[in-house]
Design an enzyme around this catalytic site. Sequence first.
Site, mmCIF file in Angstrom:
data_model
loop_
_atom_site.group_PDB
_atom_site.id
_atom_site.type_symbol
_atom_site.label_atom_id
_atom_site.label_comp_id
_atom_site.label_asym_id
_atom_site.label_seq_id
_atom_site.Cartn_x
_atom_site.Cartn_y
_atom_site.Cartn_z
ATOM 1 N N SER A 68 -6.583 -3.554 14.776
ATOM 2 C CA SER A 68 -6.012 -2.876 15.920
ATOM 3 C C SER A 68 -7.152 -2.336 16.946
ATOM 4 C CB SER A 68 -5.266 -1.496 15.619
ATOM 5 O OG SER A 68 -6.136 -0.593 14.973
ATOM 6 N N ARG A 103 -3.676 3.491 13.027
ATOM 7 C CA ARG A 103 -3.107 4.564 12.279
ATOM 8 C C ARG A 103 -2.044 5.404 13.097
ATOM 9 N NH1 ARG A 103 -8.994 6.534 9.462
ATOM 10 N NH2 ARG A 103 -8.786 4.655 7.868
ATOM 11 N N LYS A 128 -11.380 -7.874 6.568
ATOM 12 C CA LYS A 128 -11.071 -6.770 7.468
ATOM 13 C C LYS A 128 -11.912 -5.926 7.602
ATOM 14 C CE LYS A 128 -7.249 -3.596 8.341
ATOM 15 N NZ LYS A 128 -5.870 -3.153 7.648
ATOM 16 N N TYR A 164 -2.483 -8.891 16.493
ATOM 17 C CA TYR A 164 -1.254 -8.245 17.513
ATOM 18 C C TYR A 164 -1.389 -9.377 18.735
ATOM 19 C CZ TYR A 164 -2.224 -4.620 14.168
ATOM 20 O OH TYR A 164 -2.578 -3.961 13.022
ATOM 21 N N CYS A 206 0.666 -1.294 0.131
ATOM 22 C CA CYS A 206 0.012 -0.098 -0.043
ATOM 23 C C CYS A 206 1.079 1.353 -0.042
ATOM 24 C CB CYS A 206 -0.917 0.142 0.972
ATOM 25 S SG CYS A 206 -2.292 0.978 0.956
ATOM 26 N N CYS A 217 -0.265 4.150 1.858
ATOM 27 C CA CYS A 217 -0.613 5.375 2.746
ATOM 28 C C CYS A 217 0.232 5.628 3.923
ATOM 29 C CB CYS A 217 -1.990 4.885 3.625
ATOM 30 S SG CYS A 217 -1.897 3.365 4.305
ATOM 31 N N LYS A 223 -12.339 -5.078 2.636
ATOM 32 C CA LYS A 223 -11.828 -4.171 3.613
ATOM 33 C C LYS A 223 -12.662 -3.224 3.669
ATOM 34 C CE LYS A 223 -7.770 -1.560 4.470
ATOM 35 N NZ LYS A 223 -6.275 -0.846 4.068
#
Length: 326
Positions: A274, A205, A248, A313, A120, A122, A195
């Site tokens: 997250s 982020r 996602k 995570y 990606c 971003c 997504k």
Amino acid sequence: MDLQFSRHRRLRSSASMRALVRENHLKAEDFIYPLFIYEGENIRKEVSSMPGVFQVSMDNLQAEMEDIVAHGIKAVLLFGIPSEKDECGTQAFHDHGIVQEATRFIKEKYPDVLVVADTCLCEYTSHGHCGVVEGEKILNDQSLDLLVKTAIAQAKAGADIIAPSNMMDGFVAAIRAGLDEAGFTEIPIMSYAVKYASAFYGPFREAAEGAPQFGDRKTYQMDPANRMEAFREAESDVAEGADFLIVKPGMPYLDIVRDIKNNFKLPVVVYNVSGEYSMIKAAALNGWIDEKKTVLEMLYGMKRAGADLIITYAAKDAIRWLKEEE
């Protein structure tokens, strides 16, 4: 009394009995562990909104990888945080970009660990969007060219799997064609096929330092209210050459996970994102819930819904807790 009923409790009578008839199982091989690689030196910074998750620089990557390998984790997903950003996200496809450097290091030192490269822009663009921007419009086809360059650079560095997360139309077709033309016909694509434009991405982020600087991502990520759209997205990616399909986020979309599992014959990957991780962590730190029981219940729910693999995570914690139950 002449009662007729089923005695389901017979198969729940002890921990050993429950383990014997358990339908779904979690193991270390089911998990893909995300890593945030920070360009610079002497960096191991905990993400404030994600307790237990760290940004690490290359000089601290070996210690992190030793811990990952010790837990039995077989695959990592790499995100890069470059020291410089620009309009086009040049560091995403530079031969010595941070993800490419981390990939080379991991494949040299830990060849049996699979490297999944997030493809990606971003984290690398000054505007924080996943493609080329004109005014405040994200351009689809022009973005594909840069994503292909990124995927090829990642494959050249040794990535085992390319995982494009940008949600541009045609991204799988473009990347597949680009990889094949560059000689990487054997590299699979783990597509972020479904997504959603989710509020659950907030802590990420901070971790990836890739928040959009204007607007949002709703013109390219999916509306959380939609179900049938997920079929269209997955169908396109399968036709274009995807080898895995990611859904996602995870928890709010387990119905979609089951839909994808029931209708496509590719491995299904759930990204336990997250916000899902952080809200459990926060509640556990406040003593409101039992973290171990809650996390494992969540992960079993994803497996039950149809996940073959889970990006999470919580992988290290989950593996440790599962070993404690053996």
